[in-house]
Design a protein around this motif. Structure first.
Motif, PDB file in Angstrom:
ATOM      1  N   SER A 177       0.803  -1.228   0.000  1.00  0.00           N
ATOM      2  CA  SER A 177       0.000   0.000   0.000  1.00  0.00           C
ATOM      3  C   SER A 177       0.836   1.278   0.000  1.00  0.00           C
ATOM      4  O   SER A 177       0.478   2.242  -0.694  1.00  0.00           O
ATOM      5  CB  SER A 177      -0.962  -0.006   1.183  1.00  0.00           C
ATOM      6  N   PRO A 178       1.936   1.369   0.769  1.00  0.00           N
ATOM      7  CA  PRO A 178       2.712   2.614   0.747  1.00  0.00           C
ATOM      8  C   PRO A 178       3.200   2.998  -0.652  1.00  0.00           C
ATOM      9  O   PRO A 178       3.009   4.138  -1.081  1.00  0.00           O
ATOM     10  CB  PRO A 178       3.891   2.299   1.678  1.00  0.00           C
ATOM     11  N   ALA A 179       3.802   2.066  -1.367  1.00  0.00           N
ATOM     12  CA  ALA A 179       4.319   2.381  -2.702  1.00  0.00           C
ATOM     13  C   ALA A 179       3.187   2.681  -3.669  1.00  0.00           C
ATOM     14  O   ALA A 179       3.261   3.625  -4.474  1.00  0.00           O
ATOM     15  CB  ALA A 179       5.166   1.218  -3.219  1.00  0.00           C
ATOM     16  N   LEU A 180       2.132   1.897  -3.624  1.00  0.00           N
ATOM     17  CA  LEU A 180       1.007   2.116  -4.544  1.00  0.00           C
ATOM     18  C   LEU A 180       0.327   3.451  -4.268  1.00  0.00           C
ATOM     19  O   LEU A 180      -0.088   4.143  -5.209  1.00  0.00           O
ATOM     20  CB  LEU A 180       0.006   0.967  -4.419  1.00  0.00           C
ATOM     21  N   SER A 181       0.207   3.837  -3.009  1.00  0.00           N
ATOM     22  CA  SER A 181      -0.424   5.122  -2.699  1.00  0.00           C
ATOM     23  C   SER A 181       0.404   6.285  -3.238  1.00  0.00           C
ATOM     24  O   SER A 181      -0.145   7.265  -3.750  1.00  0.00           O
ATOM     25  CB  SER A 181      -0.633   5.265  -1.193  1.00  0.00           C
ATOM     26  N   ASN A 182       1.724   6.197  -3.132  1.00  0.00           N
ATOM     27  CA  ASN A 182       2.578   7.251  -3.683  1.00  0.00           C
ATOM     28  C   ASN A 182       2.403   7.378  -5.191  1.00  0.00           C
ATOM     29  O   ASN A 182       2.353   8.487  -5.736  1.00  0.00           O
ATOM     30  CB  ASN A 182       4.045   6.970  -3.367  1.00  0.00           C
ATOM     31  N   ILE A 183       2.335   6.246  -5.872  1.00  0.00           N
ATOM     32  CA  ILE A 183       2.177   6.264  -7.325  1.00  0.00           C
ATOM     33  C   ILE A 183       0.821   6.854  -7.708  1.00  0.00           C
ATOM     34  O   ILE A 183       0.715   7.672  -8.629  1.00  0.00           O
ATOM     35  CB  ILE A 183       2.341   4.841  -7.895  1.00  0.00           C
ATOM     36  N   CYS A 184      -0.223   6.469  -6.984  1.00  0.00           N
ATOM     37  CA  CYS A 184      -1.567   6.972  -7.276  1.00  0.00           C
ATOM     38  C   CYS A 184      -1.690   8.467  -6.994  1.00  0.00           C
ATOM     39  O   CYS A 184      -2.493   9.159  -7.627  1.00  0.00           O
ATOM     40  CB  CYS A 184      -2.604   6.225  -6.439  1.00  0.00           C
ATOM     41  N   PHE A 185      -0.901   8.977  -6.065  1.00  0.00           N
ATOM     42  CA  PHE A 185      -1.033  10.362  -5.600  1.00  0.00           C
ATOM     43  C   PHE A 185      -0.208  11.342  -6.433  1.00  0.00           C
ATOM     44  O   PHE A 185      -0.135  12.524  -6.112  1.00  0.00           O
ATOM     45  CB  PHE A 185      -0.590  10.427  -4.134  1.00  0.00           C
ATOM     46  N   ARG A 186       0.396  10.872  -7.507  1.00  0.00           N
ATOM     47  CA  ARG A 186       1.303  11.722  -8.288  1.00  0.00           C
ATOM     48  C   ARG A 186       0.637  12.999  -8.791  1.00  0.00           C
ATOM     49  O   ARG A 186       1.241  14.078  -8.784  1.00  0.00           O
ATOM     50  CB  ARG A 186       1.872  10.931  -9.472  1.00  0.00           C
ATOM     51  N   GLY A 187      -0.606  12.893  -9.259  1.00  0.00           N
ATOM     52  CA  GLY A 187      -1.293  14.072  -9.772  1.00  0.00           C
ATOM     53  C   GLY A 187      -1.499  15.133  -8.706  1.00  0.00           C
ATOM     54  O   GLY A 187      -1.288  16.341  -8.948  1.00  0.00           O
ATOM     55  N   VAL A 188      -1.897  14.715  -7.511  1.00  0.00           N
ATOM     56  CA  VAL A 188      -2.088  15.660  -6.404  1.00  0.00           C
ATOM     57  C   VAL A 188      -0.741  16.245  -5.982  1.00  0.00           C
ATOM     58  O   VAL A 188      -0.631  17.441  -5.709  1.00  0.00           O
ATOM     59  CB  VAL A 188      -2.779  14.972  -5.214  1.00  0.00           C
ATOM     60  N   ASP A 189       0.285  15.405  -5.943  1.00  0.00           N
ATOM     61  CA  ASP A 189       1.617  15.897  -5.592  1.00  0.00           C
ATOM     62  C   ASP A 189       2.068  16.995  -6.554  1.00  0.00           C
ATOM     63  O   ASP A 189       2.645  18.007  -6.146  1.00  0.00           O
ATOM     64  CB  ASP A 189       2.635  14.750  -5.608  1.00  0.00           C
ATOM     65  N   GLN A 190       1.802  16.796  -7.836  1.00  0.00           N
ATOM     66  CA  GLN A 190       2.181  17.810  -8.825  1.00  0.00           C
ATOM     67  C   GLN A 190       1.436  19.120  -8.576  1.00  0.00           C
ATOM     68  O   GLN A 190       2.011  20.214  -8.654  1.00  0.00           O
ATOM     69  CB  GLN A 190       1.885  17.300 -10.239  1.00  0.00           C
ATOM     70  N   ALA A 191       0.149  19.019  -8.252  1.00  0.00           N
ATOM     71  CA  ALA A 191      -0.644  20.223  -7.989  1.00  0.00           C
ATOM     72  C   ALA A 191      -0.149  20.950  -6.734  1.00  0.00           C
ATOM     73  O   ALA A 191      -0.072  22.188  -6.705  1.00  0.00           O
ATOM     74  CB  ALA A 191      -2.118  19.849  -7.841  1.00  0.00           C
ATOM     75  N   LEU A 192       0.209  20.195  -5.695  1.00  0.00           N
ATOM     76  CA  LEU A 192       0.731  20.809  -4.473  1.00  0.00           C
ATOM     77  C   LEU A 192       2.082  21.481  -4.741  1.00  0.00           C
ATOM     78  O   LEU A 192       2.344  22.589  -4.238  1.00  0.00           O
ATOM     79  CB  LEU A 192       0.880  19.747  -3.376  1.00  0.00           C
ATOM     80  N   ARG A 193       2.901  20.841  -5.517  1.00  0.00           N
ATOM     81  CA  ARG A 193       4.213  21.422  -5.839  1.00  0.00           C
ATOM     82  C   ARG A 193       4.053  22.701  -6.662  1.00  0.00           C
ATOM     83  O   ARG A 193       4.803  23.664  -6.478  1.00  0.00           O
ATOM     84  CB  ARG A 193       5.074  20.405  -6.601  1.00  0.00           C
ATOM     85  N   THR A 194       3.066  22.729  -7.557  1.00  0.00           N
ATOM     86  CA  THR A 194       2.821  23.927  -8.361  1.00  0.00           C
ATOM     87  C   THR A 194       2.454  25.114  -7.482  1.00  0.00           C
ATOM     88  O   THR A 194       2.930  26.237  -7.689  1.00  0.00           O
ATOM     89  CB  THR A 194       1.700  23.662  -9.378  1.00  0.00           C
TER      90      THR A 194
END
Length: 408
Positions: A234-251
Motif C-alpha cells: 500500500s505505501p508504494a502504490l499510494s505514492n504512485i496513485c497520488f502523483r497528480g495531487v503531488d504535482q498540484a501541491l508542488r505547483t
C-alpha cells in the motif's frame, strides 16, 4: 472445452508448473548466491530473505529461467516481462508467471486473487489515545505484496515526497523547513483506504503494465475495492496513485515561493513573512475532485513563534530538534536501558527509540554548527550564486554534500 474439462486442464497445468519450478530451484540454488530455495518452513516466516525481495525475478535469475519454469509463456507476455524488468518494475503479468517466479501452485495464487478475504486478518493497534484498525495479509499473500511493494517504491516520485521512498525520511522532510516563519500542515484522512482500486489500476497502466497485469496486481493488493491499511504494498502504490495531487501541491509551492513536503498522509507548507490567508483556498479545490480528503480536525496553522512543529519535529532558524515531550521520554528510556534488566523485545524497542533520537541529535548538531562562510570560501571559484542558492535550499547535510561534490 467444457467447464469440467477446463478445470482438469487448469489443475494439470498448475501441477506441471509447480513440478518444474521445484526442479529448477533445486538446480539453480546449488550454484546461486541467493539463500536456499523457499520451503514450507520459510513460507511460515514473517520476514523474507532480502535477496529474494530485491530481485525482480524473486528466486529465479532471469527471463530465460522463467521460460524454463513456465514453458507455456507466450512471446507477447515474455516481451511485456522484459519491458517491465528494464524499467525496474516487478513482472507480475499473470498468475502462471507469478507461480513460476515464486515456486507456488497457481491454484493458490488464483485463490489470493479471487477469494482475498480468506487471506487477511484484522486487528487493532494503539495510536495515541485511540486505536487504529489494521488489515494485514497472511504470510503467502504478504510475501507477494512485499516483493511488489519493494520494487514499486523505487519508481520515481516528486522531490517533495519523503514517505515510503528509499533513502528519504521524515527527518529529511523536516529539514526542508529550517528557517521558515510559518507553517500550514494538514493530514489526509485514511490515506490508504481512501485510495480506490480504479486509481491503482490507472496508475499501473501509466507505469507500463498491460490491462490484464494491472488487474492482477489490483486483485492481489486491494480489498473491497481499496488499498489495505496493513499491506506492505500500500505505501508504494499510494505514492504512485497520488502523483497528480503531488504535482498540484508542488505547483502551488513553486508559484508562491513556498516550501512543501509530504510524508505519507502528512502535508506541510512553509514560508517567510505572514501565513497567507489564501493558501487554504488554493489547496481545497485540488482535493475536491479526488477520492482523498483533508482531515478537518488535522489542519494546523503555525504563525511566527521562533520555532514550528513539522513532521513530528521542532524546526527553528538553523536546526531541527526533538519535541520537549519526546526528549523527556528519551531521558527516561536511556536510564532504563542502562540500569534495568529487560526482556529482549523490550530492549529492542527501547534501542529503536534511542537510535532514532541519536539520528535527530546528530543532524541537529551538524546543522547548528555548519559554517556557511567557510563553506562558500571552500567552493571552487567556478561556483556561482545560483548554485549556492540551490545548496542553501537543499536543507539537509546529505543534500548539501551531494551538491558540493557535484560542483567540486
Amino acid at each position: 472445452m467444457g467447464a469440467s474439462g477446463a478445470g482438469v486442464h487448469h489443475a494439470h497445468n498448475a501441477k506441471t508448473i509447480h513440478r518444474r519450478c521445484r526442479r529448477l530451484r533445486r538446480r539453480s540454488f546449488e550454484t546461486s548466491s541467493k539463500p536456499s530455495a523457499l520451503n514450507e518452513s520459510k513460507l511460515c516466516c514473517m520476514r523474507l530473505p532480502q535477496p529474494f525481495v530485491e530481485s525482480l525475478w524473486f528466486q529465479l535469475d532471469s527471463l530465460d529461467e522463467l521460460r524454463q519454469a513456465y514453458p507455456a509463456l507466450s512471446n507477447a507476455e515474455a516481451q511485456l516481462i522484459e519491458d517491465l524488468s528494464q524499467r525496474g518494475l516487478p513482472p507480475a503479468t499473470s498468475i502462471e508467471a507469478l507461480a513460476a517466479l515464486f515456486g507456488l501452485n497457481p491454484g493458490l495464487l488464483w485463490a489470493f486473487k479471487n477469494k482475498p478475504n480468506r487471506y487477511y486478518r484484522t486487528f487493532k493497534i494503539p495510536k495515541g489515545k485511540e486505536k487504529r484498525e489494521m488489515t494485514a495479509p497472511k504470510v503467502g499473500l504478504k510475501m507477494i505484496q512485499s516483493w511488489l511493494g519493494y520494487h514499486l517504491a523505487r519508481q520515481e516520485v516528486a522531490d517533495h515526497v519523503f514517505g515510503f521512498v528509499p533513502g528519504r525520511s521524515h527527518i529529511d522532510a523536516a529539514e526542508k523547513h529550517i528557517g521558515a516563519q510559518w507553517a500550514y500542515s494538514f493530514d489526509i484522512s485514511n490515506f490508504f483506504v481512501s485510495t480506490p482500486r480504479a486509481e491503482v489500476g490507472g496508475a499501473l497502466l501509466q507505469l507500463g503494465y498491460s490491462p490484464a497485469s494491472a488487474e492482477l496486481i489490483c486483485d492481489l493488493c486491494t480489498l473491497n475495492g481499496r488499498l489495505v491499511q496493513g499491506s506492505p504494498a500500500s505505501p508504494a502504490l499510494s505514492n504512485i496513485c497520488f502523483r497528480g495531487v503531488d504535482q498540484a501541491l508542488r505547483t502551488i509551492a513553486q508559484q508562491n515561493g513556498f516550501v512543501v513536503t509530504r510524508y505519507a498522509d502528512d502535508v506541510v507548507f512553509s514560508g517567510q513573512g505572514e501565513l497567507p490567508a489564501e493558501l487554504e483556498n488554493q489547496i481545497v479545490p485540488i482535493f475536491a475532485a479526488t477520492p482523498w480528503k483533508v482531515h478537518p480536525n488535522k489542519i494546523l496553522k503555525q504563525p511566527i513563534k521562533g520555532r514550528i512543529k513539522v513532521h513530528g519535529l521542532l524546526v527553528t532558524d538553523d536546526h531541527i530538534a526533538l519535541t520537549k515531550g519526546y526528549r523527556n521520554k528519551i531521558r527516561a528510556y536511556r536510564h532504563i536501558y542502562a540500569t534495568k534488566k529487560l526482556a529482549a523485545e523490550d530492549r529492542r524497542r527501547l534501542a529503536g527509540h534511542l537510535n532514532y533520537a541519536r539520528q535527530v541529535e546528530i543532524r541537529e548538531s551538524a546543522l547548528s554548527e555548519f559554517d556557511w562562510d567557510d563553506f562558500e570560501i571552500s567552493v571552487e571559484k567556478g561556483a556561482n550564486s545560483n548554485w549556492l542558492s540551490r545548496v542553501r535550499s537543499a536543507g539537509s547535510i546529505s543534500a548539501i554534500l551531494r551538491q558540493f561534490r557535484k560542483a567540486t
